[in-house]
Design a protein around this motif. Sequence first.
Motif, PDB file in Angstrom:
ATOM      1  N   PHE A  10       6.496  -0.271   2.175  1.00 41.72           N
ATOM      2  CA  PHE A  10       6.180  -1.208   3.253  1.00 41.72           C
ATOM      3  C   PHE A  10       7.022  -2.478   3.110  1.00 41.72           C
ATOM      4  O   PHE A  10       7.658  -2.937   4.071  1.00 41.72           O
ATOM      5  CB  PHE A  10       4.688  -1.535   3.209  1.00 41.72           C
ATOM      6  N   LEU A  23       6.096 -12.812   3.773  1.00 50.33           N
ATOM      7  CA  LEU A  23       5.579 -11.484   3.455  1.00 50.33           C
ATOM      8  C   LEU A  23       4.603 -11.548   2.285  1.00 50.33           C
ATOM      9  O   LEU A  23       3.585 -10.847   2.271  1.00 50.33           O
ATOM     10  CB  LEU A  23       6.747 -10.549   3.133  1.00 50.33           C
ATOM     11  N   GLY A  60      10.528  -1.827   3.947  1.00 52.55           N
ATOM     12  CA  GLY A  60      10.655  -1.628   5.385  1.00 52.55           C
ATOM     13  C   GLY A  60      10.718  -2.942   6.137  1.00 52.55           C
ATOM     14  O   GLY A  60      11.554  -3.124   7.030  1.00 52.55           O
ATOM     15  N   VAL A  61       9.859  -3.857   5.775  1.00 57.15           N
ATOM     16  CA  VAL A  61       9.862  -5.153   6.461  1.00 57.15           C
ATOM     17  C   VAL A  61      11.134  -5.923   6.130  1.00 57.15           C
ATOM     18  O   VAL A  61      11.814  -6.446   7.020  1.00 57.15           O
ATOM     19  CB  VAL A  61       8.616  -5.980   6.066  1.00 57.15           C
ATOM     20  N   PHE A 110      -2.483  -4.226   7.821  1.00 56.52           N
ATOM     21  CA  PHE A 110      -1.261  -3.517   7.450  1.00 56.52           C
ATOM     22  C   PHE A 110      -1.522  -2.267   6.619  1.00 56.52           C
ATOM     23  O   PHE A 110      -0.600  -1.508   6.306  1.00 56.52           O
ATOM     24  CB  PHE A 110      -0.327  -4.448   6.672  1.00 56.52           C
ATOM     25  N   LEU A 153      -0.430   1.178   7.968  1.00 59.63           N
ATOM     26  CA  LEU A 153       1.028   1.290   7.952  1.00 59.63           C
ATOM     27  C   LEU A 153       1.542   1.530   6.529  1.00 59.63           C
ATOM     28  O   LEU A 153       2.431   2.365   6.310  1.00 59.63           O
ATOM     29  CB  LEU A 153       1.638  -0.001   8.522  1.00 59.63           C
ATOM     30  N   LEU A 201       3.573   4.849   5.180  1.00 61.39           N
ATOM     31  CA  LEU A 201       4.894   4.749   4.557  1.00 61.39           C
ATOM     32  C   LEU A 201       4.865   5.195   3.101  1.00 61.39           C
ATOM     33  O   LEU A 201       5.911   5.306   2.470  1.00 61.39           O
ATOM     34  CB  LEU A 201       5.410   3.314   4.660  1.00 61.39           C
TER      35      LEU A 201
END
Lengths: 207, 207
Positions: free
Chosen positions: B192, B170, B195-196, B179, B182, B186
């Motif tokens: 983010f 990541l 979330g991942v 990304f 996204l 969020l």
Amino acid sequence: MRESETPESRPYHHGDLRRALVEAACRLLEKEGAQALSLRAVAREAGVSPAAPYHHFKDKSELLDAVAHEGWEKLDLAFQAARDAQTSPPDRVRELGVAYVRFASQHPDLYRVMYDCSRDKADMPAHVHENEESAYRRVREVLISAGADPAGEVGLELATIACWCAAHGLAEMTSFKQFEPLKAALGGEDAFLRGVLAHVGVFAKGL
Amino acid sequence: MRESETPESRPYHHGDLRRALVEAACRLLEKEGAQALSLRAVAREAGVSPAAPYHHFKDKSELLDAVAHEGWEKLDLAFQAARDAQTSPPDRVRELGVAYVRFASQHPDLYRVMYDCSRDKADMPAHVHENEESAYRRVREVLISAGADPAGEVGLELATIACWCAAHGLAEMTSFKQFEPLKAALGGEDAFLRGVLAHVGVFAKGL
DNA sequence: GCACTATCTTAGCGTTGTTCAAATAAGAAA
DNA sequence: TTTCTTATTTGAACAACGCTAAGATAGTGC
């Protein structure tokens, strides 16, 4: 010169020097490693002057982009094989991850070039992210077929990204010396990879 | 020369050129990026001749090792802060991951040097893996305090590695352009990241 | 004072990425 | 064919790089 050295009919001087350069680069990458991959060395390997590549690539980095592209296509082949294997959908997710990491483990220098290119442009390779047949979509599809909810758009996206992160991280770390005893204890690298990926939710149970 | 330029008393010619070089390198890294970090540029920044560094580092890579070491120590500070935050043990695991990735996101060039050094030696940085106060152990401890079974040696090891893999992956991917929508949806990068990481078992529920 | 050693500089080697003018080969037009 | 035009390749050159070797310089110990 004529056709003496090259029996095949070749339009223009060399024919397709661009392709020849990319192939020379891949050859060098396997033989000498990523560190030895200089533009001049590639030209030398292709049997051409140091300035010749500049008529086909504006940059060294543009040549590397082409090499990386080649790499992503090779990886996609490994992906297809893993997807088509006869395993249950949830297992298939993990097998996809194993195939990814194993590819990186078998072609470490190529993988390095591939990811360095992406990172330099802060850009997931187009082949991976946008294309309909991209590896990214492939993961997404397998996730859905494994039971992930396609309606939960954001969640699905996050899960797919988590897959990539774990796979890429493991790809870059699996060669670390410190893990060798553990690999031996588990009976090989593949078992090690599966063991680690089992701790990533998406790999373990398909979201 | 005497003490005219440097009021502080300095043993030998420069004093501690070694340290000065590492600091100059870090400065350059933030100012100009990793690509501009040549040995000669570091010497220039430190105000010495191009050959001077070779009396303190046998190699360019040895200088980079020192820079990387500095980096891992900085990261450890961020780790300590995250560990000491008042959150429940399970949350703490994830906050550790977020702190890790955020560090990489805030010092991308330094992080790149740090990991390139590790990869070149196929060696997790000693500071990370062997030392008693290593970041690796820190993760391990937090995992245990979050409910992981310390008796399941192998499982615990795999879980710790999975943490590192996800975090490192990541860390290298969070800056990808793709990304950004996204992240915006969020409400920021931290959301983010959480979330991942929520899709990584260990981060989500402590094994 | 003296010798000794660590530190730093100057100069240089071979290599790299890149540019540019000249040379060469291929295809089109006459 | 000959001529013109354009694409391709070369050769020479430049600045910057990592690194080495020989000498200058500054501190330390006698």
